[in-house]
Design a protein around this motif. Structure first.
Motif, short mmCIF file in Angstrom:
data_model
loop_
_atom_site.label_atom_id
_atom_site.label_comp_id
_atom_site.label_asym_id
_atom_site.label_seq_id
_atom_site.Cartn_x
_atom_site.Cartn_y
_atom_site.Cartn_z
N SER A 71 -6.63 9.80 -0.27
CA SER A 71 -6.02 9.69 1.05
C SER A 71 -5.07 8.50 1.16
CB SER A 71 -7.13 9.54 2.11
OG SER A 71 -7.88 8.37 1.84
N THR A 72 -5.04 7.70 0.13
CA THR A 72 -4.14 6.55 0.17
C THR A 72 -2.70 7.03 0.07
OG1 THR A 72 -5.82 5.20 -0.90
CG2 THR A 72 -3.54 4.38 -0.94
N THR A 73 -1.85 6.53 0.88
CA THR A 73 -0.45 6.94 0.81
C THR A 73 0.44 5.71 0.85
OG1 THR A 73 -0.37 7.15 3.23
CG2 THR A 73 -0.86 9.15 1.96
N LEU A 74 1.56 5.91 0.24
CA LEU A 74 2.63 4.91 0.32
C LEU A 74 3.91 5.68 0.63
CD1 LEU A 74 3.93 2.15 -0.05
CD2 LEU A 74 4.08 2.63 -2.50
N GLU A 119 2.32 1.02 -8.56
CA GLU A 119 2.14 -0.09 -7.63
C GLU A 119 0.81 -0.76 -7.95
OE1 GLU A 119 3.93 -1.66 -5.10
OE2 GLU A 119 2.12 -2.89 -5.12
N ASP A 120 0.86 -2.06 -8.25
CA ASP A 120 -0.36 -2.77 -8.65
C ASP A 120 -1.40 -2.83 -7.54
OD1 ASP A 120 1.25 -5.21 -10.82
OD2 ASP A 120 0.49 -3.19 -11.18
N SER A 121 -0.95 -2.70 -6.32
CA SER A 121 -1.94 -2.75 -5.24
C SER A 121 -2.73 -1.45 -5.16
CB SER A 121 -1.24 -3.01 -3.90
OG SER A 121 -0.26 -2.02 -3.65
N ALA A 122 -2.34 -0.49 -5.90
CA ALA A 122 -3.11 0.76 -5.96
C ALA A 122 -3.85 0.80 -7.28
CB ALA A 122 -2.18 1.96 -5.83
N THR A 123 -4.95 1.49 -7.27
CA THR A 123 -5.77 1.56 -8.49
C THR A 123 -5.38 2.72 -9.37
OG1 THR A 123 -7.40 2.79 -7.21
CG2 THR A 123 -7.72 0.42 -7.40
N ARG A 146 -9.79 8.02 -3.07
CA ARG A 146 -8.50 7.35 -3.08
C ARG A 146 -7.36 8.30 -2.78
NH1 ARG A 146 -8.66 4.89 -8.95
NH2 ARG A 146 -9.64 6.93 -9.29
N LEU A 198 7.71 5.88 1.17
CA LEU A 198 8.99 5.21 0.92
C LEU A 198 10.15 5.98 1.51
CD1 LEU A 198 8.59 3.85 -2.73
CD2 LEU A 198 8.27 2.69 -0.58
N LEU A 235 0.81 6.18 -8.33
CA LEU A 235 1.13 6.95 -7.12
C LEU A 235 2.20 7.97 -7.46
CD1 LEU A 235 1.30 3.93 -4.63
CD2 LEU A 235 -0.63 5.44 -5.07
N ILE A 285 5.25 5.89 -8.91
CA ILE A 285 5.42 4.44 -8.79
C ILE A 285 4.11 3.79 -9.21
CG2 ILE A 285 4.88 4.57 -6.32
CD1 ILE A 285 6.64 2.07 -5.96
#
Lengths: 530, 537, 300
Positions: C277-280, C208-212, C275, C282, C215, C206
């Motif tokens: 560790s960033t998770t989304l 996602e623009d909020s992520a750099t 980064r 769904l 994902l 995905i």
């Protein structure tokens, strides 16, 4: 031939059947976020495309837990309660309403402590687009700013909601104030005033040409309107009020300054002389003359009694007026200050006898004005802070226990190297801090320990420990739009920086030990979950 | 010009003594017209003169070439004070504000369209005032009861009326047109219509009198009123069964074509005689208002001023060039024109005379010459006592307390501007205290007892406005800065307060407590009327 | 849908080429015995060959086909015994197997599944998920009418959409072992039951623009398809000569199941990148549901 038909039907069936089923429309709806609010232990985002409120809280591991609640359609205003324990969302509903099931305008009240529960929903009959919240958290007043786009709008209609009571026939209570052509511009809730008829709280409604007072303890009574001029050219620009001497109930006063007049209107609350009037207080009006339009004013206690202190922009003087006699005393100032704030409670060396200390600030720095009385003078001292050499555009208070600190934000002017100060009222010192930001935004933590500085749409920010003045700079991954300092589950606090990219992101940092390395970035806050 | 003496007596009853209008010699009328035209159209509406001194500033060697003396002590109608209230008319709103001088409560009452000229009406039972509504062409009588509620009665009056003449008892109020208050009136405008209002019966009689009346007086029993006009003195019989009527016109000069605008007429309080003085003439004509008989009293030189005592027993004439004053006995002088006393005052140029309203004391001075001295004259002793008083600046105007216990002398500087005043304690006699003002002296008011005086100053260009409270006993003088140009000063004895009315769109009055010196300013007389309780219609 | 188009074009291409190839003459075959014996094309009759030991064949063909029963011409259907395979051919260069059952089979087709899992919603606007399917089996004749065909299967599909304006993509690979049982009803028709345990690889992403960074979430899961269907040799049925290879249309319908997979996306960065560790999250993706498979099989 029948075989070819069978093949065709089979392929067509495959094609057709492969399109069966669909997904919720939510997935096709981009997030639309215009409102965000920091609350006591959470922060809120309003997803207007989904008509939902998302309340996020931070756990011990800096993870975000989200509660999603429905809210009204066409949100027009969002505000937090003064204690940040509730969230108020004002929606217009579906306009125009074609079916009985179409949503009506409403004020939605959510719990801001973390549960996100909908506490109350006050349904309205007409859409309104402005909110004024009582500083004591009890009342909410809704009104129209005139930009609602309705075919007909009564801008003088107010809806007063007592949020301590459930919705009912009289809650919200519609009130149309008497208008002489003006429309409400500003609402002020007073603290309890000792009026001749007893303690009262009033709602002061400034229109663009007059003033109205509503008794909040008797909302069934009509308002009292004060027309400031006959030609309706006098425009109120702000009010200040005083309860007067605690032992008296006939010296509560209200002062009104205007946009252009070289005078201030002084209203004194007196016993009602007209027995047939609903309101049990009356008003006498007097005008205090100045040589120019006052830029700011405040009621102050001096050793000589209560005075109304007024500043005039560009003038190196202040005027103290005795509200009883309207006798004016001019006080020369070493510089021109346009703003005044009382800081008596925040300093440790307040004069004995109850006189006030005021902080003067504006284009030419900051000074302290001690309003005690020395022989032959109506003031004791005016102390200019030499450390502050730039104009002050805003003064931000710091909550307890550091209420003696003030953050002075310079005016938005110039680029590359601007100073702001952390002013210590206790020892009258100012710690300068230099920033490279061209425009500065800041958030002060509710525990009064920190201040977060950032520039909107920039990735850089900093936190200043208000005790040690130690700054720590942080560079985040995404541009910052808002910053909140909120409580965390299990104790502690967290800084949340919101990023208005995509479906919203947030960077969460331990507020006590901010470190980019330990920051948790959360993405797609409004993604999924349908 | 000399206002009738009865007006001064009336003002002493309520504490308004000595409103000052100052004209600059040779430019006084122009200056007044100019300043009058600059008067804002709103509150309170009446024009005001400036107190700039006039005179050519010539020295003693130029006595022979001195211009005429200027009578600068005049009276204003707005605001006015009665026993308890100060009344202020607002031509814009059509309302009259009345301020309780004791409680400082401000209330308003509607009058007519553009109320302007307002005058107090003596009434032992109720505070009463009457106001001319210019645009609606009527007058409104305002009567306040003990509770402060005001009842109004409206009378239709003749057009162009802008002034009042009120009888001492308060029964008769005459609305008339003072041509001097009109800027550049056309010569064909005679302003000859007057309206005589019988306050008791509430009837109005419209009459016509001589060309361009100047002043009015009433006979002692108020059977007649006299209108001093340029044609002569119109006699109005007030008590006729059919109502007031003009019975005759008594010429004041043998020469019908004599210029009347330099004529000065004084009428005795009983209304029996009129004394006519003409600039440049050494004759004083005494006219009987009963039969019109005229007799000429010839003096030793030009009579530059003549005033009548309040009791009507003396007429004092100033013979400036001869350094003499003539004291004419009244009414004896009408039958024995040569039988009068002349007093020589060699070291003081006396061109003007001011007589105390309640004491046999007069002051002689000159504002045409640069004269720093005055002569104090007592005629109740034999021989007549004249005492020279030296001041520290040339005299422009003198205001004497009713009982002559004190006086305020306004001085002029080398440019003839009124930039100083002296406070005199006369009983006991103490050295005068001179005060340099920050702006031109604009108005003076003394209490009848003379123990307090208020002096207002005003400079519109520099926006310096102020008022001085003078205490006679110790000659302590306190200045009160004002935020608006003063337009009138006065005192309300019942409340022991002096007031300074100021120019402000909303109306402004500063009250000064005569005992404590505390001041309080009320601004916005009609704001209280704009406080509207929503439950009230 | 893209996979389906790919498959359709591939199938058409194969059909055309296979039809052309089908024109090559192979060994004559005997028409089934019915009342109307069909005359074979006029050819010189081949000399009678010595009975020979038939070539070894797979176990599936362990049928008494070595004995040529002259009374039953090749391919004849004996109403008393069912389908009787034709006699082995004497041609030196011809196959010695019953090509109606004993064959290698490769197929190319499309697998269409209906994924009702909510985890699939970000990747598609509907529940359909199509995959190109390729596989190969080898039939072993167990009896006259039953054969067993193990094989291998590979299927690939891709879905792309937008989730709240964020482009998403899901690709699924299935690598399975085929266990197919067949019941031959006719020379040109058989019904089948297939079980395909498989390894399912899903790759989700995905933007996602909020992520750099993009994902992604990749995972292997176990799955199994169970289908039943039929295969039909439509060219031969339509009168095409009995040639090699043969082409069949195979249709299956059944249920595909795979293990749940979490959609905890994380940035496609190195592990040591902060980064990472960033998770989304769904939710859960379950690629299971009713399915059908249509393919064109080539047997030889």
């Amino acid at each position: 031939m029948k075989y070819s038909h069978a093949i065709f039907v089979g392929i067509a069936s495959i094609t057709l059947l492969s399109g069966c089923g669909d997904r919720p429309e939510s997935w096709d709806t981009p997030a639309v976020v215009r409102f965000d609010k920091g609350l006591e232990n959470s922060f809120a985002l309003i997803d207007e495309s989904m008509h939902s409120v998302h309340l996020f809280s931070v756990d011990e591991s800096l993870n975000l837990s989200q509660v999603r609640k429905n809210t009204g359609k066409n949100v027009v205003a969002v505000m937090a309660s003064p204690q940040a324990d509730r969230l108020f969302v004002l929606s217009k509903g579906e306009q125009p309403r074609r079916k009985s099931s179409d949503e009506r305008p409403a004020l939605w009240v959510y719990d801001g402590s973390g549960s996100g529960n909908l506490l109350s929903k006050y349904t309205l009959s007409n859409p309104l687009d402005s909110i004024a919240v009582d500083p004591e958290g009890r009342f909410v007043v809704l009104y129209s700013s005139g930009a609602s786009g309705s075919f007909v709008t009564n801008r003088n209609e107010l809806l007063v909601i007592d949020t301590s009571l459930p919705p009912g026939d009289t809650n919200p209570l519609p009130r149309t104030i008497r208008s002489f052509g003006g429309t409400p511009q500003r609402l002020t809730f007073t603290s309890p005033l000792n009026l001749p008829s007893g303690q009262r709280r009033l709602l002061i409604i400034e229109t663009d040409q007059d003033l109205s007072l509503l008794d909040l303890d008797h909302l069934d009574r009509k308002e009292v309107t004060v027309r400031l001029s006959n030609d309706y050219k006098v425009v109120p620009a702000g009010v200040t009020y005083t309860d007067g001497v605690p032992q008296r109930n006939d010296d509560a006063r209200l002062a009104v300054r205007t946009t252009k007049e070289n005078s201030v209107f002084l209203l004194t609350f007196v016993p009602q002389a007209n027995a047939s009037a609903e309101n049990d207080f009356g008003l006498t009006v007097n005008i205090i003359g100045l040589t120019s339009t006052p830029s700011d004013f405040a009621f102050v206690n001096t050793d000589g009694g209560l005075r109304l202190a007024m500043l005039e922009a560009g003038m190196r003087r202040a005027t103290l007026v005795d509200p009883d006699t309207t006798t004016e005393t001019q006080v020369d100032m070493p510089a021109s200050f346009g703003r005044i704030s009382l800081v008596t409670r925040e300093i440790s060396d307040a004069p004995a006898g109850g006189s006030d200390v005021a902080m003067l600030w504006g284009y030419e720095g900051v000074a302290f004005w001690s309003l005690g009385k020395s022989v032959g003078q109506a003031y004791r001292s005016i102390e200019v802070l030499p450390d502050i050499d730039s104009s002050v555009g805003n003064v931000v208070s710091v909550p307890a226990p550091n209420q003696s600190l003030k953050i002075l934000v310079p005016n938005d002017a110039g680029y590359g190297g601007r100073r702001f100060y952390v002013l210590n009222l206790a020892n009258r010192t100012a710690s300068p801090l230099l920033t490279s930001a061209s425009s500065l935004s800041l958030t002060v933590s509710a525990d009064g320990q920190r201040a977060w500085f950032f520039q909107r749409n920039s990735r850089e920010m900093a936190v200043v420990d208000l005790l040690t003045m130690h700054p720590q700079n942080l560079v985040l991954e995404q541009p910052i739009t808002s910053v909140f300092d909120i409580g965390r589950a299990g104790g502690g606090r967290a800084m949340v920086a919101l990023h208005y990219q995509g479906n919203m992101g947030a960077t969460v940092v331990d507020a006590f030990s901010p470190d980019e390395a330990s920051a948790r970035m959360h993405v797609g806050l409004l993604q999924g979950g349908f | 010009m000399t206002q009738p003496r009865w007006l001064l007596l009336f003002s002493s009853m309520i504490g308004i003594a000595g409103f000052v209008g100052v004209l600059v010699a040779c430019q006084a009328s122009d200056a007044m017209d100019e300043e009058g035209s600059q008067m804002p159209p709103s509150y309170p509406g009446n024009e005001y003169p400036s107190l700039d001194g006039g005179g050519s500033g010539g020295g003693a060697m130029a006595d022979a070439a001195l211009p005429p003396e200027q009578e600068l002590e005049s009276e204003y109608g707005s605001p006015v004070a009665t026993e308890r209230y100060v009344w202020v008319a607002n031509p814009v709103s059509g309302r009259v504000a009345y301020v309780d001088a004791t409680t400082l409560e401000v209330r308003t009452v509607p009058a007519g369209n553009s109320p302007k000229a307002i005058a107090p009406v003596p009434n032992p039972d109720r505070d009463t005032a009457i106001v001319i509504n210019e645009l609606s062409g009527d007058a409104t009588l305002l009567q306040a009861d003990d509770a402060g509620n005001v009842s109004t009665t409206t009378f239709g009056i003749a057009n162009e009326a802008n002034s009042w003449a009120i009888s001492p008892s308060g029964r008769w109020a005459i609305a008339w047109a003072n041509a001097d208050l009109y800027p550049n009136p056309n010569p064909v405008q005679g302003f000859q219509d007057i309206s005589v209002i019988d306050v008791q019966t509430e009837k109005v009689s419209r009459l016509s009198i001589g060309y361009r009346p100047i002043a009015f007086s009433f006979s002692k029993g108020e059977e007649r009123a006299h209108a001093v006009t340029q044609d002569g003195i119109s006699v109005i019989d007030l008590l006729l069964p059919q109502g007031p009527s003009v019975s005759k016109l008594i010429p004041t000069s043998d020469d019908d074509f004599e210029t009347s605008d330099t004529r000065d007429v004084s009428i005795t309080p009983d209304g029996s005689l009129a004394f006519v003085r003409q600039n440049g003439s050494q004759d004083v004509t005494v006219v009987s208002l009963t039969d019109g008989h005229r007799i000429r009293v010839q003096l030793s030189g030009e009579c530059t001023d003549l005033d009548l005592s309040a009791d009507g027993t003396r007429a004092i004439a100033a013979i400036r060039d001869q350094h003499e004053i003539a004291i004419l006995p009244v009414p004896q002088i009408a039958t024995a024109p040569e039988d009068f006393e002349v007093v020589s005052i060699p070291n003081v140029t006396v061109g003007s005379v001011v007589i105390a309203a309640g004491a046999p004391v007069a002051f002689g001075f000159s504002n045409a010459a640069v004269e720093q001295r005055m002569a104090k004259i007592r005629w109740d002793v034999t021989p007549i006592r004249v005492q020279t008083m030296a001041l520290h600046s040339p005299v422009l105007a003198v205001f004497l307390a009713e009982n002559a216990s004190s006086a305020i002398v306004v001085h002029k500087d080398k440019n003839s501007h009124a930039r100083a005043f002296s406070a005199l304690t006369l009983d006991p006699e103490l050295p005068a205290k001179i005060v340099a003002t920050q702006a031109e002296v604009f108005g003076v008011s003394l209490t009848p007892s003379g123990d307090r005086a208020v002096v207002a100053e005003r400079n519109d260009a520099s926006k310096i406005f102020g008022a001085y409270l003078v205490r006679r006993d110790n000659l302590q003088i306190d200045r009160y800065p004002l935020f608006s140009p003063p337009i009138a000063v006065g005192t309300v004895l019942g409340a022991k307060r002096a007031f300074v009315a100021q120019q402000h769109p909303e109306g402004r009055l500063t009250f000064i407590d005569l005992d404590t010196g505390l001041s309080r300013t009320l601004t916005g007389f009609e704001l209280a009327a704009r406080v509207i309780d929503g439950s009230q219609p | 849908m893209r996979a389906l188009r790919f498959v359709c074009s591939s199938v058409l291409t194969l059909l055309v080429s296979a039809t052309a190839m089908a024109q090559e003459e192979q060994e004559p075959t005997t028409a089934p015995s019915d009342s109307a014996t069909q005359e074979l094309p006029a050819l010189e009759p081949a000399p009678m060959a010595e009975p020979t030991t038939p070539a070894p064949s797979s176990a599936a063909s362990a049928a008494p086909s070595a004995t040529v029963n002259a009374s039953h011409p090749a391919g004849a259907i004996d109403s008393r015994q069912g389908y009787a395979p034709p006699p082995m051919s004497d041609a030196v260069d011809g196959p010695s197997r019953d090509m109606s059952r004993d064959f290698w089979q490769v197929h190319l087709g499309v697998r269409v599944g209906w994924v009702t899992s909510e985890g699939y919603d970000p990747f598609s606007e509907n529940d359909g998920f199509s995959q190109v399917s390729m596989g190969a089996t080898r039939a072993f004749v167990l009896s006259d009418s039953i054969s067993f065909a193990p094989g291998l299967l590979w299927e690939y599909g891709n879905a792309a959409s937008k989730a709240r304006n964020a482009p998403t993509e899901l690709s699924v690979h299935r690598l399975g072992a085929v266990a197919e049982g067949r019941l031959h009803l006719d020379r040109d028709l058989y019904v089948l039951a297939k079980l395909v345990p498989q390894a399912v690889y899903t790759g989700a992403s995905i933007e996602e623009d909020s992520a750099t960074a993009v994902l992604v979430r990749n995972a292997w899961r176990f799955g199994v398809d169970a289908t039943a269907g039929a295969a039909w040799n439509f060219p031969r049925t339509l009168g095409v000569d009995d040639v090699v290879p043969q082409f069949w249309v195979v249709g299956e319908f059944g249920y595909g199941w795979s293990m749940n997979q979490d959609l905890a996306f994380s940035p496609d960065v190195d592990e040591d990148d902060p980064r990472a560790s960033t998770t989304l999250d769904l939710g859960m993706l379950s690629m299971r549901g009713m399915m059908m498979r249509i393919s064109v099989a080539m047997t030889f």
